[in-house]
Each structure stands twice: as structure tokens, then as C-alpha cells.
Write a protein that holds these residues in place. Sequence first.
Motif, PDB file in Angstrom:
ATOM      1  N   ALA A 306      35.231  -3.692   3.103  1.00 60.06           N
ATOM      2  CA  ALA A 306      33.852  -3.298   3.372  1.00 60.06           C
ATOM      3  C   ALA A 306      33.185  -4.194   4.402  1.00 60.06           C
ATOM      4  CB  ALA A 306      33.056  -3.318   2.069  1.00 60.06           C
ATOM      5  N   GLY A 307      33.704  -5.340   4.615  1.00 65.39           N
ATOM      6  CA  GLY A 307      33.098  -6.280   5.541  1.00 65.39           C
ATOM      7  C   GLY A 307      33.496  -7.706   5.180  1.00 65.39           C
ATOM      8  N   ASP A 336      28.756  -6.495   7.994  1.00 66.66           N
ATOM      9  CA  ASP A 336      29.317  -5.151   8.195  1.00 66.66           C
ATOM     10  C   ASP A 336      30.111  -5.120   9.503  1.00 66.66           C
ATOM     11  OD1 ASP A 336      29.780  -2.389   8.540  1.00 66.66           O
ATOM     12  OD2 ASP A 336      28.021  -1.954   7.286  1.00 66.66           O
ATOM     13  N   SER A 338      30.562  -2.765  11.399  1.00 63.08           N
ATOM     14  CA  SER A 338      29.944  -1.934  12.438  1.00 63.08           C
ATOM     15  C   SER A 338      29.212  -2.793  13.467  1.00 63.08           C
ATOM     16  CB  SER A 338      28.979  -0.934  11.795  1.00 63.08           C
ATOM     17  OG  SER A 338      27.949  -1.622  11.093  1.00 63.08           O
TER      18      SER A 338
END
Length: 1051
Positions: A306-307, A336, A338
Motif C-alpha cells: 500500500a505504500g 503513498d 502515487s
Amino acid sequence: MPICDGFHNRDLKIYVFAKRPLYKTFIGAISAQFGCGEEHVQCHREFIIVFPATKHDVLMDQGRQVFTVDLLERYAAKGHGVITCMAAGNDVIVIGTSRGWVIRHDFGLGNSSEIDLTVGRPGDQSIHRVFVDPGGSHCIATVVGPGGAETFYTHAKWNKPRILTKLKGLVVNAVAWNKQHITEVSTKEVILATENGQLHELYVDEKDKKEKYIKFLYELKEQPEAFMGLQMETASIINGTRYYVMAVTPTRLYSFTGFGSLEAVFLGYLDRTVHFMELPGDIPNSELHFFIKQRRAVHFAWLSGAGIYHGGLNFGGQQSSSSGNENFIENKALLDYSKLSEGAEVVKPSSMALSEFHFLLLLGNKVKVVNRISENIIEELQFDQTSDSASKGIIGLCSDATAGLLYAYDQNSIFQVSINDEGRDMWKVYLDMNEYTAALANCRDPFQRDQVYLVQAEAAFSSRDYFRAASFYAKINYILSFEEVTLKFISAGEQDALRTFLLRKLDNLEKSDKCQITMISTWATELYLDKINRLLLEDDSASENSNLEYQSIIKEFRAFLSDSKDVLDETTTMKLLESYGRVEDLVYFASLEGQYEIVVHHYIQQGESKKALEVLQKPAVPIDLQYKFAPDLIALDAYETVESWMATKNLNPRKLIPAMMRYSSEPHAKNETHEVIKYLEYCVHRLHNEDPGVHNLLLSLYAKQEDDSSLLRFLQCKFGKGPENGPEFFYDPKYALRLCLKEKRMRACVHIYSMMSMHEEAVALALQVDSELAMAEADKVEDDEDLRKKLWLMIAKHVVEQEKGTKRENIRKAIAFLKETDGLLKIEDILPFFPDFALIDDFKEAICSSLEDYNKQIEQLKEEMNDATRGADNIRNDISALAQRCTIIDRDGECGVCRRKILTVGREFGMGRGYTLVGQMAPFYIFPCGHAFHAQCLIAHVTRCTVDSQAEYILDLQKQLTLMGSETKRESNGTLSAEESIPSMSTVDKLRSQLDDAIASECPFCGDLMIREISLPFIHPEEEQHVLLSWEIKPSAGNQNQRNMSLPVST
């Protein structure tokens, strides 16, 4: 010589110029002075900052990377395949290859070693994981091949590895070393995490050449997954050792903690739930890393699907979780992925390394540096790869916590990633995130701190929190001038905030900035006064002290004056206070500055004598102010003033006389206590003051009173009777006499005349007051009979002349007066005072009595004469008997000194002249005690034992007697007659008598002379040499002859 003055802070140098146009002129000179380029010199308003060009440069140079990459080893596998894994510790790098080799590079010692773990194993073998401890001594490697997995242990000193048979078939993915207890020769407790979700404990001693034990600890049963990362920390406590273990799978992070041993810790989780954090998601390679600082893990990072889950570690203040486990993770955060992607597609890292403030992430075939706090990518690392490795790029990252280095590796090469002061920009990172406390903690120089304070101040000012802004502006020293800040507050009309800024600025200034401190303090004083005046104008009730804000600002202002009294200019501050009409504050400041004269003067003007006296009684107040303000204070409140004087030590009453005379000159009520008299009596009787001025003043005040009893008591008191030979009084008697005569204090005048031994004047004045007083004065004369009689005659004349009755009655009174004189006066003494024609019959009785007294005196004198005649006869008889006195001497009696017979021929002693030979015997002395001495022996003994002065006196008398004897002999041969030689003989007798008194006044053996001989030595110093010679042993001639003689030999 430096071209400008300033101060130095580590490598940062700040120089302040008086004029701004000089900046550009001196930039070239400054750069030359410090040996740096002009790019390292920056201008900031009133100052210039010089940043030296060194490795740890203070200037944030955007062109300089925090992380630098260096090729460490090009062909690290050494032909044994390609690199599959790597671990590092203490400058030791261990790599595993695709062909089953473990290669150890020791960069500290500069050597390397190779171990083949495929010996005896069929098929291709590859190293799955390799692990090395923080000290670089212990190594664990797992080999994977067709025959399954096997795990080996090897030591830096071993040439052959040791297979861990109990782990056969288990793939070890992670190892947790006991960093606090591990040594070079022993691994202590080591935890191994396997692919099948198990945890095992390993213990190996290098000297045993094999493992001590391998224990099973724990297995994931609820959700079996492979353990991908493992870390362990320990802490020593009173009860033993506490273990903290973190382990990660691709989706979960587990935490274990407990006391005792590792086995006991994990046994505790059989009946309780394991604490874990679940982050679902796919990840190529899940990893867990601790950042070690001073041998203790301070934060962690978990590379999850997830990170990046990261946070701080606190192994000292754990909080109990709801599940009963103890959570030692704090400040948790999740990065994160992203945020790390440049496009729409999210790329997850395949490997990670952790530093203090950054993550190194392997994204695809690139290594990017991400700030852990801001979560921004700050750099992308470039690697010098070979052509055959460039296609695959970097395949892994690892860290050396002991050496503080990071490493990256591809299939062939090892790269070292060096950290170049990664915390240098962290203050700016925290500042951008508005975390000001952390930003200040990471600042390196005053310039950086000023920027943090400036951002805080501007934010507070923008939000109209002017007081908070003032506090931050006050901390800025270099990037914003004092004038700019003050103008901001003045423009905003915030006088109170400006005052706060000035006060905080004073707190931050150095003590050496005296001029600036004084100026700012003076400005703050004026702002305080302006604030007080504005409050008075806004609300009239403030003048009655009912306004709380007014009271608060007054209290704050006085506290400021008290704190700043040493830096404020006294004259300027007093003028300010006076111009604003702040009299009470002026008095308060004057007391702080020691200007007690102003304070006392103010209280006197206000009629507050008690407050003025309290100020004067302070130890720091000069005593001269007591004398200066004494006239005003005693006129204002005599009682309190005198009480204060009496309570003050070292006060000189003489200097208070002007004030006391001024008070005494004013009218007072009859029943009012005269305070000056009270104080003077205290000085005279309690302090024993001897100053004539004080005594004269007290006497003058007594003389002006209606009742003269106090005056008489004062005159009769003997003040000087204490000191030896001291005077009986200290006042001036002549002044006292003039004063008493002026005030008509006759009794006092009589006493003063008597003290001055002027008895006739005393009696004459006393007769004008009272005859009894005159008689008492006459009786005071005791040592002068004639004067006493004269005084009584004066009184008798006064009595006779003042009586107004019949003559017979006057005569009777005169006769009665005679009896009071105790016989000093006779009737014949006072008869001349009566009239010439007085009848004798009136004096018959007194005359007869007088004659009888004379007759008694005559008879008494006759008796005394007869007694004297009889006494003279007795003395003559005693003298005659003394001349015939004799004593009996034994003919064998000896002299006490020479021990010869007393009755011996005189020629044997060779007596000198002056003594008469008794027949053929020498002169001698005999004492009543029985001791007898020849005259010559007695003289020698006494002169030897007595003091030097007495001995010289005796020898002188003896010499004079000898000379007189010689002259007598010479005269007897001449023509002088016997009558002419008589005076000479009487002189000889006188000298002989003096000699007898000197040597024979007492027996030398029975009197004081014998007692004094105790202190004399047994041997006289003059005889010492003779005595020593008498004890010397000398060989005789006969003995020498005997020594030389030989004994006869018998045949």
C-alpha cells in the motif's frame, strides 16, 4: 587586518557595515580575505554573510547533491556468476552469486575472501539471501537449488562454512541480529525468518565451530505468509532484558515484545493475539528497515504493497494497546506510491534503503531519493554501469548502519552511495510544512533561524496577532533590521505590540550591547508612560485605581523599571517621568537608583513623615540625609522623628542640634512631652554621649522649664565617673552659670559655684536664697579649715544681722547657731558682729562655756607633753642598753663562707683599711640566728649573690672606706690636731654604717638573699673553666713508666 568588524559562528561569518553603498565595494575584498569566491558572499540589507567554500558548506547550494554515487567494485562477483544479493556491516560487504558463491569484501582491511557453498550439491545452485551482522564478523547465507534450500553460517576467520542442518529445506528470508549484545566471537540470540512463516532462534560461538542451538520460536497460522523482513532491539531493565521484535510479510507488520528470553517472549503469544498492522496490496519485495543512531533504532520503514509505512520508535515510554500488547511505534505515517509516480501508472519500489531523513527507492531500474518528511523526490541517482548490466539496471539496495553508508548493486558492480550532510536543508523542509519547532531544531546558523522566525512573525502579523508577531520579530538579528520592524508596528498603530517587541528585543540582546540596550529601554519607558496616560484619558475611574488594566500596567511598568535600573540613563528617565507627571513612579525610580534625597523630599512635601523616616532608616541611605532633613521632619512629627533617631545607630547628636534648637524655639503646651529633651536625655544617659554641645543644649532646655528639679538633678549627676580620671561633667560650667543667672535659677547657680570651688560666692548667693543651703555649702569644705571657718563666719554674720527680735532673743539664737558649727566657731568669733553696747550678762553663759573648753584643752596639752617626756626617757635608756649589748661566740665557731674559725688572726685575711682589728682577730659579723661571717667573707658573698647595682654600691662603699683609712693614716703623720680630724672620723663612721646596712641588714643564709640564690647556677660562670680543669684526668709519669716496664720471668 580584517576590512570590517563582525562575529563568527562556526563557518558562518556575518559582518555589519555602517553604510549600504559599501556592500558591493567590499565584496571582492571580503572574498579575497577569506579565500573564497564571490559566489560565497551574500548581501542582506545591513550586513554581509560570508559562506566559506568547504565540504560542510552552510549555504544551500542547489547544484550540490545530498547523495553522491561512487563505483566501489566493478566486477565484484569475480567470475562466479552474477550478483543475486548483498549485505553490509562495518565496512564489510558480503555478496551472493548465481553460482552459489559467497564473496566477502573487507574494505577496512583491504582484502576479500571467497567461499563456495555448492560443494557436494548437484545441479545449479544460487544464493537466495546473504546476511552479515553490524560488526561484519558473522555471516548467514541460504542456498537454493534442485535439492532444496540449505542455510550456512560462516565466520570472518573461517575458511569453511558450517551448514545449519536443523534449517534444511527452510528458505531464510530475513535475519534479526542482537545489536546490543553481539560480539566478534558470539552471535548471542539471532532470529531467522523463513519463507513458510516461521521464526527460529540461533546461537553460535565462533570457538565451538558449530551452533549452540537452533530453537523454533513462532509460526504464522492464522494467515500463513512468508516473512520478508525482520528487526530486533533489546533494552536492559531492572528485571532483565526486554525484547522488541518487528517482522513483516507482504501484507502485515507484526510486533512482539516481552521480558526474559526470546523463547519466553514468543511463548507468551500462544494465549494472546499478536499485534499487527495490515496493509493489503501487491509488492515485488516487502522489506523492513531500521535507522540506527548511536547504536539504537530511532525510526523504521516498511516497504508494503500500500505504500511506505514509517514512523518513530520509542523503546522507553511504551503505551499499552487495547489488545494488551505494548506498541512502541509513534508518529506513524504512510507514503503513498502515487506521490512517487510521474505518470498515471503507479510504480512500486522493488528495494529500499533508509537514512535519517530520506528513503532511497529502487523504482524500476532507477534509484530515487525521497525526503521522509516532505515526501518529495529530491534526487535521482546516476550509476556508471557496464553495457551488459545497464539493461537490467540496479537490482538491489542495502545499508551499512555501522559505517553510515548505503550501497546499490547490479549484476556485476557495487556502488557506494555517500550521504553529504542530508540534514542541511531539513530546516527549510520543516519550515515549508509550518513545523517551526522542528525547523528551528534543524537550523545550522543564525541566518537560518532568522528565516524561521521571520516566517512565524509574518504569519502572526498577517493574522493580526501582533503580540505573538512581536515576540518572533524580536528574535530576528540579521535578515531584518530593527527599524523595519518598529516601522511595521508604528504603521499598524500597535503601540502595545511595539512595546512588547522592544521588551523581547532586550531579552535577546547581549550584555555587551550597552548603548542599544539603553536606547531601547528608554523607548520602552516612554511607551509605558504613553500607555498609562491613554488609560487615564479613556477612563476617569482609573485615577481612583479601580481599573484593573491600569493597575496591571502600573505594576508591569514598575517591574520593568526595577529590572532596567542598571541600564536606563538616570537623568533622561527622571526627566521622562517628570514630563508625564508620574510623581509616584519618579519617586519609585529614584529609590531604585539610590536617589533617596528625592524620595524623602517628596514624602515630606506630602506630609508623610513615617514613610520618609522609613526610607532614611534603610542601611543603604547615607547618614547625612538624616541631618539634612532633621529640621523638616521634627517640625512635621516630633514624636516619630525622635523615635527614629533613637532607633538609628551611628547617629551623631551634635549634627542634630540645629534641628533641635529650631524645634525648641517654638511654643509648646505645658503638658506636652518635650521630644528634644527626651532625645537628649537618651543620648546622655543611655548612649553616654560626652559632647559638650549636647550637654549644654540639654542644660539650657532644663533651665527654661518652670520646675528646676530636672536642672538640679542634671547638675548633680556625675557623667564622667565611669572612665578613670574622667571629668565629672561635660557641659561648660561658665556657660551654665551665665544661663542660670539669666534665668534666675539661684539654687543651680549655688551648685555651679560649688563645683567650680568658688565656695565664698556659693555661700554668699545661698544666703540670698536660704540659710540652710548656705550651711550645707559651707560643710562641703573639708580640707581647708580656715576657709571653712571663714564661710561659717559669713553665715554667722548674716544670721546675726538678719535677726529682728529683742536683743536678748537675738543673742540666744546666735548662741544656738554656735552649737550647729560643731565647735568650729567660738563666742569670741561672733562677738564683733553684735552691737558695741550689748550687755555682757547676755553672753555670760556662752563665755563661761568657752573658758571651760579652753581649760580642758590646756589640761590635755599638759598630758601630751608629759607622755612625750616619758617616751624620750625610754628611748635614751634603750639606746644605752643597745650600746652594751653582747653575744657569746664559741672559740671554735667557723665562718659561714670560708669555714675558718671566726676568732682567728686578722693578718691571715689581709683586711683592707676601714675596719678596726679587735686585738689580733679579724673583724667579723654575728647575727641573732647564730651565723657568723668574717667581714671580708660576708662582703664577697653578698656582692656575688645580690643584684649588680647593689654589688656595685657595696664595692663603692668599701673603696671609699679604704681611701678614708689611707687619708687618716697620712694625716696622723702630719701636723693636724685631733680636733681637726674629728669630722673625718664621723664620715668614716657614716660610711661604715651604710656598709653595715648594705651587707648585714639580714643574715645571708636566713633572709631574702638565700631565697634569691635559688635562681643562681651551682657553678658561677667565672669559676666554670676552673672547675672543668679540676676534673680533667691527666696521666702521671709513674703510670707511663709502669706501662713501659716488662714483667720478670721466673725460671
